[in-house]
Every structure is written in structure tokens, then in C-alpha cells.
Design an enzyme around this catalytic site. Sequence first.
Site, PDB file in Angstrom:
ATOM      1  N   TYR A 156       0.843  -1.194   0.000  1.00 13.47           N
ATOM      2  CA  TYR A 156       0.000   0.000   0.000  1.00 13.47           C
ATOM      3  C   TYR A 156       0.877   1.242   0.000  1.00 13.47           C
ATOM      4  O   TYR A 156       1.780   1.378   0.820  1.00 13.47           O
ATOM      5  CB  TYR A 156      -0.911   0.031   1.234  1.00 13.47           C
ATOM      6  N   SER A 157       0.601   2.163  -0.904  1.00 20.85           N
ATOM      7  CA  SER A 157       1.306   3.441  -0.906  1.00 20.85           C
ATOM      8  C   SER A 157       1.011   4.170   0.397  1.00 20.85           C
ATOM      9  O   SER A 157      -0.140   4.200   0.851  1.00 20.85           O
ATOM     10  CB  SER A 157       0.834   4.312  -2.073  1.00 20.85           C
ATOM     11  N   CYS A 337       0.352   7.419 -10.725  1.00 20.99           N
ATOM     12  CA  CYS A 337       0.045   6.401  -9.713  1.00 20.99           C
ATOM     13  C   CYS A 337      -1.447   6.098  -9.757  1.00 20.99           C
ATOM     14  O   CYS A 337      -2.277   7.011  -9.778  1.00 20.99           O
ATOM     15  CB  CYS A 337       0.449   6.879  -8.317  1.00 20.99           C
ATOM     16  N   GLU A 377       4.126   4.276 -10.992  1.00 19.30           N
ATOM     17  CA  GLU A 377       3.814   3.177 -10.082  1.00 19.30           C
ATOM     18  C   GLU A 377       2.332   2.859 -10.227  1.00 19.30           C
ATOM     19  O   GLU A 377       1.473   3.577  -9.708  1.00 19.30           O
ATOM     20  CB  GLU A 377       4.131   3.546  -8.635  1.00 19.30           C
ATOM     21  N   TYR A 379      -0.830  -0.355 -10.575  1.00 16.63           N
ATOM     22  CA  TYR A 379      -1.136  -1.670 -10.005  1.00 16.63           C
ATOM     23  C   TYR A 379      -2.356  -2.289 -10.628  1.00 16.63           C
ATOM     24  O   TYR A 379      -3.139  -1.628 -11.247  1.00 16.63           O
ATOM     25  CB  TYR A 379      -1.325  -1.556  -8.487  1.00 16.63           C
TER      26      TYR A 379
END
Length: 379
Positions: A156-157, A337, A377, A379
Site C-alpha cells: 500500500y502506498s 500512480c 507506479e 497496479y
Amino acid sequence: MATAAASQVAFSAPAGSDRAVRSSGIQGTNSLSFSNKPWTGTALSCDSKAAAQRRHVRKVRCAAVQQSSKSKVSVVPLDLESAKEPPLNTYKPKGPYTATIVSVERAVGPNAPGETCHVVIDHGGNVPYWEGQSYGIIPPGENPKKPGNPQNVRLYSIASTRYGDSFDGKTASLCVRRAVYYDPETGKEDPSKNGVCSNFLCNSKPGDKIQLTGPSGKIMLLPETDPNATHIMIATGTGVAPYRGYLRRMFMEDVPNYRFGGLAWLFLGVANSDSLLYDEEFTSYLKQYPDNFRFDKALSREQKNKSGGKMYVQDKIEEYSDEIFKLLDGGAHIYFCGLKGMMPGIQDTLKRVAEERGESWDQKLSQLKKNKQWHVEVY
């Protein structure tokens, strides 16, 4: 990161395959609590001791917030400020750190699709991190693919600065979207297939213990060698998490060795107004630092692009493409992101704009990467 079946409609946020779930996000002016929202539900139930702890933490945070509306919040510099390299993998999956949940609060309005929660974790200053890094969470239970072994780590960021929401370097925040699975045939929720870690975190109560690993990641670190640099930040949903950390460091905290004088430009794509994360907090920066902060929103269910279709973040990027390209030519950093599905549309838009400008996008992208201006980044 989060892995999910094709019909799963809500992600937690980044990491990669089965290995991780990544998340980000929340809101607040300078308000760090969501209790002022008319749509915020009652506080999560907990015993009186935990409730008292939570009220104390919130009181501390709110006091700091009130101060920040007039001036920045003073912080006592951590040793991290003099470190040459970020901390990496202080705690590994085989030896995680046992941290404590401070608070879990809903971060979106009633008309937002899905639920996103702001989760504050007390790590006691034992798992320090830099802005842009991630924590790993190991949810309780047995790994269904490896009986007898613990669950895989989900990433988790981190959605706070190294000082945390209480400004003492002992907490970290995550923004977690609850991953829920709906059967495509019946349309009903199937709890047996819901995201394990995101639901564990969103259901947690103050005082609960969690297994923490990390911190990890260097791709999204905020370059601070030039305090007057330009940072263009592009996010979908909980992908806004690392940017919250950047912006609090730039505009909320009084860090003696870091005085930001550049431009921070945030593009955030979500479904609707109720889905906006950190909106009040970001809006307060606009009022206080109009020369240093810009904020553009893409609300896919409320706004139309120039072609009359839904407004996505790539449409906003195209709208300001000339300015963005000039800033990149001048050395600006650009960050992405969010869900990986955002990148093809963004890349296509940037390529088309480059060609219209008589440039080769492939060459430009290669140069941006070489100059370390390109940070992704997803996901």
C-alpha cells in the site's frame, strides 16, 4: 496493489500479482478527520480505552490543523532528514513489525461507488519511511494457495509524510479501497471472494494489531535537491496517496531543511465529487499557495470531455498538454500512480500530442527516463 477477478469492482490499490495489493487516498482541508462530514457514519465501535486513545489522537491532529490554517505546522526534524538514502525493507515478511491501528474512517461520500477508508497506523517510530514509499501488510489467516503458510504481503502506498498525521514521526496513513466482488450473473456480493487485506484493514478497529513490512520502493521518492522544481502528479483514485505525502511536506509542514518554492500540479481522476480524496486538504493549499499549487479534477460521471464523452484524467492532460510539454522540457518531474489501466490512454494522448508538436514521443519518453523525470507506479 490489488489482484482481483475481472468482475471485481473495487480495488484496494498497487503491487503486482498475487503478491500485493496497493492503496492510497483520503480528504480533509487541513482537516485530518472525516467527522465533520455530514455523510460520515458513526465512529467504529471499540472499547472505551481505544476510544479515548482515538479522541486524544484526533484532538492532537485537529490542533495541528487549526494551526496550519494560519501557518505551517512545526515539526521536530527526524534523523531521516539527514539520511542520504531512504530506509528500505527494515522489516521483512518473515519478521514483520507488529503495529497498532489508530483509526479507520470512511473517506468518501455516500454516492461514491465503493468504499475507501483512511487508515492511520501507529508504528512507534520503528518503521520510518520517506514520502512515496510503501508499506506491506500481511493480513491474518492462512495462505489458501500454500496451506500452513501466512498470507502474502499486500503493498500500500503511504499517504502521509514521514512525520505522519500526528506530526511526531510515529504514525503512517494508508488509503484503502475496499475490494468487493459481485457475481456477474446474480449481481450479488460474494463475500468469499472479497479482497482479503482491504476488507481486513477497512474492518479494523482502534487498538487492533497488524503485521507490517517495509518500507519499500524508490521509484516515487520526491526529489528534493531542487526545492524550486516542478512536479506534475497524475493519479486515479487511491493512487493519490503518495501525492498527499508530497503536498503535506511542501505546504503543511514546517520542515527546517526543506522549503518548497516550485510548482506542484495535481491531476486527479475519480468517478464523481463524492469520490474525491483529500479534496478539502488540497483546496486549502490552493487558497494558501496559489502560485505554487494547481489542482485539476477529472470526474468521469459528472464531466464531459471536448468530444462529449466521459472526462478521464488523460482528457485533462490533453487540455493542458502544451503547458505540460513545456514544463517537461524545462526539467519538470512527472508522476503516475493508480490502476494500470490508466496508462494506455495517457500514453496514447501524450504520443498524439507529441506528434502534433512535430516530436517523437518515443525519443522524448526515453529522454525523460534518462533524466529521471519519469516516475510510474501502477497496479
